[in-house]
Write a protein that holds these residues in place. Sequence first.
Motif, short mmCIF file in Angstrom:
data_model
loop_
_atom_site.label_atom_id
_atom_site.label_comp_id
_atom_site.label_asym_id
_atom_site.label_seq_id
_atom_site.Cartn_x
_atom_site.Cartn_y
_atom_site.Cartn_z
N TRP A 28 0.36 -1.15 -0.05
CA TRP A 28 -0.07 -0.11 0.08
C TRP A 28 1.05 1.49 -0.10
O TRP A 28 0.69 1.99 -0.45
CB TRP A 28 -0.97 -0.07 1.38
N ILE A 29 2.12 1.07 1.11
CA ILE A 29 3.13 1.96 0.97
C ILE A 29 3.14 2.59 -0.27
O ILE A 29 3.76 3.63 -1.10
CB ILE A 29 3.61 2.35 1.88
N ALA A 33 3.90 6.34 -3.04
CA ALA A 33 5.06 6.21 -3.18
C ALA A 33 5.54 6.43 -4.71
O ALA A 33 5.23 6.79 -4.68
CB ALA A 33 5.90 6.07 -2.61
N SER A 34 5.00 5.52 -5.49
CA SER A 34 5.67 4.94 -6.68
C SER A 34 4.32 6.08 -7.25
O SER A 34 4.87 6.83 -8.50
CB SER A 34 5.40 3.61 -6.60
N LEU A 78 14.76 4.55 -16.78
CA LEU A 78 15.05 3.77 -16.98
C LEU A 78 13.52 3.16 -15.45
O LEU A 78 13.01 2.47 -14.74
CB LEU A 78 16.35 2.64 -16.54
N LEU A 79 13.97 4.40 -14.14
CA LEU A 79 13.01 4.35 -13.00
C LEU A 79 11.52 4.58 -13.80
O LEU A 79 10.68 4.02 -13.37
CB LEU A 79 13.60 5.67 -12.91
N MET A 80 11.00 4.93 -15.21
CA MET A 80 10.15 5.18 -15.72
C MET A 80 9.06 4.13 -15.42
O MET A 80 8.37 3.35 -15.17
CB MET A 80 9.60 5.98 -16.69
N HIS A 87 3.96 -0.62 -9.99
CA HIS A 87 3.38 -0.46 -9.57
C HIS A 87 2.28 -0.79 -10.22
O HIS A 87 0.30 -1.51 -9.23
CB HIS A 87 3.52 1.03 -10.41
N GLY A 88 1.97 -1.04 -11.27
CA GLY A 88 0.76 -2.06 -12.29
C GLY A 88 0.49 -3.27 -12.25
O GLY A 88 0.01 -3.77 -11.52
N THR A 89 1.85 -3.88 -11.73
CA THR A 89 1.89 -5.42 -11.19
C THR A 89 1.36 -5.34 -10.15
O THR A 89 0.50 -6.29 -9.77
CB THR A 89 3.58 -6.19 -11.64
N ASN A 90 1.65 -4.88 -8.77
CA ASN A 90 0.88 -4.51 -7.79
C ASN A 90 -0.41 -3.91 -7.25
O ASN A 90 -1.22 -5.13 -7.07
CB ASN A 90 2.07 -3.28 -6.51
N GLY A 91 -1.10 -3.59 -8.39
CA GLY A 91 -2.39 -2.95 -8.28
C GLY A 91 -2.90 -4.56 -9.37
O GLY A 91 -4.07 -5.07 -8.50
N VAL A 92 -2.30 -4.99 -10.24
CA VAL A 92 -3.33 -5.92 -10.41
C VAL A 92 -3.11 -7.17 -9.36
O VAL A 92 -3.83 -8.18 -9.66
CB VAL A 92 -2.66 -6.34 -12.43
N ARG A 93 -2.12 -7.64 -8.85
CA ARG A 93 -2.24 -8.79 -8.10
C ARG A 93 -2.98 -7.79 -6.64
O ARG A 93 -3.41 -9.37 -6.53
CB ARG A 93 -0.70 -8.33 -7.38
#
Length: 151
Positions: A28-29, A33-34, A78-80, A87-93
């Motif tokens: 969640w954090i 942040a990301s 690269l950071l982007m 970020h997207g993977t964590n959201g879909v997870r």
Amino acid sequence: MTSLEIESPRSPYTRRKTTRSNYELYGWIFMRASGVLLLVLIFGHLFVNLMTGDGVHSIDFAFVGGKWANPFWQVWDLLMLWLAMLHGTNGVRTVINDYASKDGTRLVLKALLYFACVVVVVLGTLVIFTFNPCPPNAPAELLSQTVCFPS
């Protein structure tokens, strides 16, 4: 209660299993942040690509070649890439955890998700760092004059 009855909305919530880690809290954090950092990275990217110079009309192979000749822009992109994918993977997870009711389905979906994330991050990283702005036998009019043919 029979299988045809709908559970009362006031009935207490029961967790599937208890965990002793703070993994979801850290996820969640990370999302917050990301997300903030991605806003800075993406709007910086859009500003440089669309508002400076001739805008969208100047974006071509030579523009990308000139940009990625600079280590600052390689690290920026690269950071982007990494943050957007994580970020997207964590959201879909999170969506998979919320909506996949069977453990086997959840396992397969998350395995495919993680595999796709790793493939995109590895290939994107390779493209950013192995990109050759002056490929051999390329037509000179496509190449960046400042990078490939410095005066």
